[in-house]
Structures are given as C-alpha cells and as structure tokens.
Design an enzyme around this catalytic site. Structure first.
Site, mmCIF file in Angstrom:
data_model
loop_
_atom_site.group_PDB
_atom_site.id
_atom_site.type_symbol
_atom_site.label_atom_id
_atom_site.label_comp_id
_atom_site.label_asym_id
_atom_site.label_seq_id
_atom_site.Cartn_x
_atom_site.Cartn_y
_atom_site.Cartn_z
ATOM 1 N N LYS A 184 33.699 -86.469 22.181
ATOM 2 C CA LYS A 184 33.387 -86.387 23.725
ATOM 3 C C LYS A 184 31.896 -86.765 23.161
ATOM 4 O O LYS A 184 30.856 -86.158 22.630
ATOM 5 C CB LYS A 184 33.257 -85.350 24.031
ATOM 6 C CG LYS A 184 32.420 -84.839 25.352
ATOM 7 C CD LYS A 184 31.754 -83.831 25.521
ATOM 8 C CE LYS A 184 30.444 -83.667 25.964
ATOM 9 N NZ LYS A 184 29.409 -84.280 26.491
ATOM 10 N N GLU A 219 26.575 -86.494 27.619
ATOM 11 C CA GLU A 219 26.984 -87.484 28.894
ATOM 12 C C GLU A 219 25.116 -88.988 29.076
ATOM 13 O O GLU A 219 25.834 -90.264 30.428
ATOM 14 C CB GLU A 219 26.689 -86.555 30.353
ATOM 15 C CG GLU A 219 25.212 -85.787 30.496
ATOM 16 C CD GLU A 219 25.195 -84.493 30.866
ATOM 17 O OE1 GLU A 219 26.056 -84.391 32.097
ATOM 18 O OE2 GLU A 219 24.660 -83.617 30.879
ATOM 19 N N GLY A 242 24.017 -81.624 17.477
ATOM 20 C CA GLY A 242 23.393 -81.589 18.367
ATOM 21 C C GLY A 242 21.879 -80.848 18.257
ATOM 22 O O GLY A 242 21.702 -80.344 17.195
ATOM 23 N N CYS A 263 16.889 -85.772 14.843
ATOM 24 C CA CYS A 263 17.196 -84.605 14.006
ATOM 25 C C CYS A 263 16.323 -83.882 12.749
ATOM 26 O O CYS A 263 15.697 -82.849 12.233
ATOM 27 C CB CYS A 263 18.225 -83.733 13.790
ATOM 28 S SG CYS A 263 18.985 -84.965 12.542
ATOM 29 N N GLU A 291 11.243 -77.118 17.205
ATOM 30 C CA GLU A 291 12.411 -78.936 17.740
ATOM 31 C C GLU A 291 11.511 -79.218 18.941
ATOM 32 O O GLU A 291 11.934 -78.990 19.722
ATOM 33 C CB GLU A 291 13.383 -78.576 17.324
ATOM 34 C CG GLU A 291 13.616 -79.765 17.313
ATOM 35 C CD GLU A 291 14.937 -80.570 16.710
ATOM 36 O OE1 GLU A 291 16.238 -80.033 17.644
ATOM 37 O OE2 GLU A 291 15.137 -81.425 15.585
HETATM 38 P P1 NDP Z 1 22.825 -80.697 23.479
HETATM 39 O O1 NDP Z 1 22.681 -80.163 22.030
HETATM 40 O O2 NDP Z 1 23.163 -79.534 24.607
HETATM 41 O O3 NDP Z 1 24.100 -81.720 23.436
HETATM 42 C C1 NDP Z 1 25.032 -82.163 22.552
HETATM 43 C C2 NDP Z 1 25.760 -82.450 22.602
HETATM 44 O O4 NDP Z 1 26.332 -81.524 22.844
HETATM 45 C C3 NDP Z 1 26.297 -83.097 24.178
HETATM 46 O O5 NDP Z 1 27.272 -84.311 23.665
HETATM 47 C C4 NDP Z 1 26.094 -81.910 25.477
HETATM 48 O O6 NDP Z 1 27.406 -82.462 26.423
HETATM 49 C C5 NDP Z 1 26.948 -80.980 24.304
HETATM 50 N N1 NDP Z 1 26.990 -79.942 24.776
HETATM 51 C C6 NDP Z 1 26.637 -79.181 25.612
HETATM 52 N N2 NDP Z 1 26.740 -77.743 25.817
HETATM 53 C C7 NDP Z 1 28.092 -77.646 25.104
HETATM 54 C C8 NDP Z 1 28.869 -76.253 25.216
HETATM 55 N N3 NDP Z 1 28.839 -75.232 26.026
HETATM 56 N N4 NDP Z 1 30.093 -76.451 24.360
HETATM 57 C C9 NDP Z 1 30.270 -78.319 23.696
HETATM 58 N N5 NDP Z 1 29.419 -78.677 23.642
HETATM 59 C C10 NDP Z 1 28.381 -79.295 24.594
HETATM 60 O O7 NDP Z 1 21.787 -81.524 23.419
HETATM 61 P P2 NDP Z 1 20.809 -81.786 24.625
HETATM 62 O O8 NDP Z 1 21.309 -82.925 25.276
HETATM 63 O O9 NDP Z 1 20.402 -80.459 26.019
HETATM 64 O O10 NDP Z 1 19.267 -81.171 24.322
HETATM 65 C C11 NDP Z 1 18.732 -80.308 23.711
HETATM 66 C C12 NDP Z 1 17.710 -79.710 22.525
HETATM 67 O O11 NDP Z 1 18.778 -80.235 21.198
HETATM 68 C C13 NDP Z 1 17.325 -80.884 22.872
HETATM 69 O O12 NDP Z 1 16.100 -81.408 22.928
HETATM 70 C C14 NDP Z 1 16.620 -81.397 20.873
HETATM 71 O O13 NDP Z 1 15.645 -80.262 20.549
HETATM 72 C C15 NDP Z 1 18.041 -80.773 20.745
HETATM 73 N N6 NDP Z 1 19.407 -81.516 19.892
HETATM 74 C C16 NDP Z 1 19.085 -82.315 18.278
HETATM 75 C C17 NDP Z 1 20.087 -83.187 17.927
HETATM 76 C C18 NDP Z 1 20.233 -82.972 16.566
HETATM 77 O O14 NDP Z 1 20.404 -84.084 16.170
HETATM 78 N N7 NDP Z 1 19.855 -82.350 15.675
HETATM 79 C C19 NDP Z 1 20.435 -84.241 19.524
HETATM 80 C C20 NDP Z 1 20.191 -83.963 20.224
HETATM 81 C C21 NDP Z 1 19.781 -82.628 20.698
HETATM 82 P P3 NDP Z 1 26.557 -83.336 27.468
HETATM 83 O O15 NDP Z 1 26.782 -84.603 27.586
HETATM 84 O O16 NDP Z 1 27.098 -82.402 29.080
HETATM 85 O O17 NDP Z 1 24.750 -83.049 27.380
#
Ligand code: NDP
Length: 490
Positions: free
Chosen positions: A174, A177, A227, A283, A384
């Site tokens: 996945k 989005e 994420g 990250c 973060e």
């Molecule tokens: P998320 O961690 O929420 O999203 C990452 C992925 O997980 C996306 O594909 C997302 O889907 C999916 N996801 C979200 N909720 C669920 C769930 N309940 N079960 C399974 N999969 C899920 O990142 P955000 O975009 O919300 O960002 C939030 C914060 O996370 C950022 O501000 C940043 O601080 C951090 N982040 C860290 C990253 C890293 O590399 N360490 C990368 C991105 C974010 P969907 O497409 O719907 O969002």
C-alpha cells in the site's frame, strides 16, 4: 491527468465502489492524478491473491537464480524509465529533480543488490550427536503486507519490495494515499517483466481502511511499515492479534553533534544538508544540532547566513534546492509546530513563515527555519516536526552532548563532527541510535542495515539483515540411522 489503478492478481483495477481521490502537485496545488479509493474488499482481494500465489509456489518455488533474474530485469527497467520516474516523483512529492533522480538510481541499485544477495550462500549446518545431521535454512515468511509513507514514494517502496520478493514472499503493498504515482509505475514494470500473477499486489486507499485491513487480516503473515511512530504503534497493536511478524521504521529527532575542533565549514555544510534536504521530511533528518559552546555563536551565524540563501521553489525548476512540503495537511502541521516553538519561548533565528511570494503561494512552501534559545523539554526539541525546522542547542562538554543527544524517545540516527578520531567514535558508541555518521550526515547504502533504537522502530531495512527480516528460520534435523527410538518398552 494520470488515471491510477490498483494491481490485484495481475489485473489493473478500479476501487470496488468506483470511488477515487485526487492526487495533488504540492508545488502548485494542481491535480495531477486520480487514485482509486480502495476499500476493505479490495484489500481482501489482494490478500487472497497473494495467499494463493504463495501457496501455489509460483514464486517461492522458483530457484533463487530465477527470482534474481526477474529482479535484475526490474532494476534495468527502472533505469530505462529513469527520466519519467524522476519527473513523476517531483510532481507527486515535490522534491527537486536532483533528489528524485538520486532516489530512482538508488531504487535500481537496491533491486540489483537483493538480486545478487539471494543467490549467495545461505543457512548453516551444526554438529549434534550422531546419527543426526542438523542444518538451518531460511524460508520466506509468506504473505507480506508492505505499507509505505509519502516522503520517498518510490525508494521506500523498493526498500521493502526488493528484499521481500528476493526472499520468495508474495506481497500486498500500500503506497501513501498522498503519493501513489511512482509506485504504480513500479507495478507497471512488474507486469512488463512478467512477474507471475498474484505475486505482487498493490492496493490504494486510506491507511485506517486499507492499511488497517492488511495489518489485521489473518492471511497476512508479516507487516513491514515505514511512517510515523503513532501509526506504527497502532499497526503493532493490530498485528499482535494475529501474531504477525512486525518490522517498523518510524520517526526520529536525530542529533547532529558539532565539536569545536571540527572542520567548521564541513560541519555547517552537512548540518544544512542534514535538515533541509527533502525539506526536512526525512526520517533521519538531523533536526537537532548540538554545538559546543565556544563556537556556538559563530556556528549559528554562519548556518543562518547560508540557510537564508537556500533557493526554495518548485522541484521541476533545475535551480531549486529545496522543494515544498508534501501536502496542505502537512504544511499546517509544520506551521503549527513553528507556532508551538514561539509559544514555548524559543527564538527564531531565521525563517518561520510560509512562503507566499515569487509565485509560490499556491504551493506548500516553508522557509528554512532555525530555532535557538531552546530548552531540552520543549516540544520542538522532543517531537518530530518533519519539515525544514531545526533547533540549535549548546553543550559544554562531551558528557553533556551525549546526554542531550540521547534525551528524546527516539533513536534513529545521529552524527558527530570532530577532528579527534577517538572522540568521534567514543561519542558515536554512546549514541542510542541505529544509523550514525562521523564527519558526514545522511549517506545511505544498500549494504548497511537501516533502522532505529527506542521508539524509532523495530527491525532493519537494507543489507543482509534487511533480507532476513523477510525470512523465517527453520532447523532441520535428519536422522541418518532410521530405527525406532525405543523410549517406551511396549
Ligand atoms: P503515517 O505514518 O500515518 O502514514 C504512513 C503510511 O501508513 C501511509 O501509507 C498511511 O496511509 C498508512 N496508515 C495510516 N494509518 C494507518 C493505519 N491505521 N493502519 C495501517 N496503515 C496506516 O504518516 P502521515 O502521513 O500521517 O504523517 C504523520 C507523521 O508521521 C509525519 O508528520 C511525520 O512526523 C511522520 N512520518 C514519518 C516518516 C518516516 O519516514 N519515518 C514518513 C512519513 C511520516 P495513508 O495513505 O492513508 O496516509
């Protein structure tokens, strides 16, 4: 306008309910694509396809060499489409073409690395009492759910897909989005090289719907997620119900420690690169710079002078050095943190605003921002932000530097700049972090395991360890003298 589709059981599919969502170019707010808004039913169809392909052995039943030959072809195709992939990545994520180009090159190299690795010696034998011959082999985990974020849409996909496929698993993938465009192109490549039906499946849609179904479904054997830490915790809880193997690469608040004896200009240069490349949406970003007190003022002055000169603009302008943030929602989050920093009493040494001039008002651009006069307990030091926002702190000696560096819940990455080799290594060894650099910041290698300590995650991507994440370990004990054990007398 690109019309995206999901890839399930070797077929391109709309969402079961026909719904779509727009994909936006963050440099100008324009719609560039429509993506299917996948449902639970779509996720299940992908999971069942992956399960069937796994049980049929259409992939795991191939020799390592045969699987490797597919992966080499994929690497080759990524290079063939490099220009298109680079352009699409810039439009979808916003990153400058230069950064997107590096990601595409790294993606091809990652497929090649795992294609090579999977054909190398594997497993071992061990000595036990005669007449047993004992050995250990590695096997695929089964159906792997791979969930990736938006900051490296193509590369994060590849970091998971390449080792998962090399190991013989089938996958349900996945993308975020927000950035599904280059992942779909990658799946077009899978189709082009003739990957057997059902081996690689892609579902799009909301994390709490599609992602949650992948994390909870009993037919999925493993979840590999990159994420935010909050989402990672939710996924771990969900996956626990069916005791899935879990690999999590989460957030960070990584320290970059600059000692007074460091090469000054090198340290400033890497510190800028550490936080502002990827607009800070990385990250491992060096989002806390810790500077020895006797060079602190000079360091801040030089850092700010250079930060102000960073050319911020749309990623497709070759002169751009820093692009926009990925989405309106994320822009609001980053601006919110800047407000929090001000309210907490930190001082802004430069930046702090959304950029609305020079034709950038339709995009999600934020100035390179520096906070000083910060205290360790402030939220902008602890949490973060994931944007072009850095805090610069002062330390007196080695001991205080280590204490401040380790003083958050995260433990992903860290850097040390010094001309004293022994001190550099001493400090690095005390950092509770999985990815570290001395006199450098950010370079990543396919050969080296990537991941964090503490709340930055569980497990590692890349390297041999990154392959083992996608394998089960089996001991095989073979009796060379076939006769009854004779434990019971009757
Ligand atoms: P998320 O961690 O929420 O999203 C990452 C992925 O997980 C996306 O594909 C997302 O889907 C999916 N996801 C979200 N909720 C669920 C769930 N309940 N079960 C399974 N999969 C899920 O990142 P955000 O975009 O919300 O960002 C939030 C914060 O996370 C950022 O501000 C940043 O601080 C951090 N982040 C860290 C990253 C890293 O590399 N360490 C990368 C991105 C974010 P969907 O497409 O719907 O969002």
């Amino acid at each position: 306008m690109i019309h995206l589709k999901m890839y399930i059981d070797g077929e391109w599919k709309e969402a079961e309910n026909q719904e779509t969502r727009p994909v936006i170019n963050p440099a100008n707010g324009e719609h560039i694509a429509y993506a299917p808004e996948g449902t639970v039913a779509d996720a299940r169809a992908a999971i069942y396809a992956a399960r069937k392909a796994f049980e049929d052995g259409v992939w795991s039943g191939l020799s390592a060499q045969e699987r490797a030959s597919y992966l080499f072809k994929i690497a080759h195709k990524i290079e063939e489409y490099a220009q298109e992939l680079t352009q699409l990545e810039t439009e979808d994520n916003g990153k400058p073409l230069r950064e997107a180009g590096f990601d595409v090159g790294d993606a091809a190299a990652c497929f090649r690395y795992y294609a090579g690795l999977i054909t190398k010696p594997d497993g071992y034998t061990y000595h036990v009492a005669d007449p047993i011959q004992a050995m250990v082999v590695r096997e695929p985990v089964g159906v792997c759910g791979l969930i990736v974020p938006w900051n490296y849409p193509l590369l994060m996909s590849v970091w998971k897909i390449a080792p998962a496929l090399a190991a013989g698993n089938t996958i349900v993938f996945k993308p975020s989005e927000v950035t599904p465009v280059t992942p779909m192109k990658l799946f077009e490549i899978f189709e082009e090289v003739g990957l057997p039906k059902g081996v690689a499946n892609m579902v799009m849609g909301a994390g709490p719907v599609v992602g949650n179904e992948i994390a909870s479904h009993p037919e999925v054997d493993m979840i590999s997620f990159t994420g935010g830490t909050k989402t990672g915790k939710n996924i771990m809880k969900t996956a626990a119900e069916t005791m899935k193997k879990v690999s999590l690469e989460l957030g960070g608040k990584s320290p970059n420690i600059i000692f007074a004896d460091a090469d000054f200009e090198t340290a400033v240069d890497y510190a800028l690169f550490g936080i502002y490349s990827g607009s800070g949406q990385v990250c491992s970003a060096g989002s806390r710079i810790l500077v020895e007190e006797n060079i602190y003022d000079r360091f801040v002055a030089r850092f700010v002078e250079r930060a102000k000169k960073i050319r911020v603009g749309p990623g497709n302008d070759p002169s751009t050095e820093m692009g926009p943030l990925v989405s309106q929602q994320h822009l609001e989050k980053v601006l919110g943190y800047i407000e929090i920093g001000k309210q907490e009493g930190a001082a802004i040494a430069c930046g702090g605003n959304r950029i609305l001039n020079n034709g950038l008002d339709k995009g999600y651009f934020v100035e390179p921002t520096v906070f000083v006069d910060v205290k360790q307990e402030m939220r902008i030091v602890q949490e973060e932000i994931f944007g072009p926002v850095v805090v610069i702190q002062k330390f007196q000696d080695e001991e205080e530097a280590v204490k401040l560096a380790n003083g958050t819940v995260y433990g992903l990455a860290g850097g040390v700049f010094t001309n004293d080799g022994a001190k550099g290594l001493r400090v690095i060894k005390k950092l509770r972090a999985g990815i570290t650099w001395v006199n450098s910041y950010h370079p990543t290698y396919n050969e080296a395991p990537w991941g964090g300590y503490k709340q930055s995650g569980i497990g590692r991507s890349l390297g041999t360890v990154g392959l083992e994440e996608f394998q089960e370990v089996k001991q095989i004990n073979i009796n060379l003298q076939v006769e009854p054990v004779g434990w019971f007398s009757n």
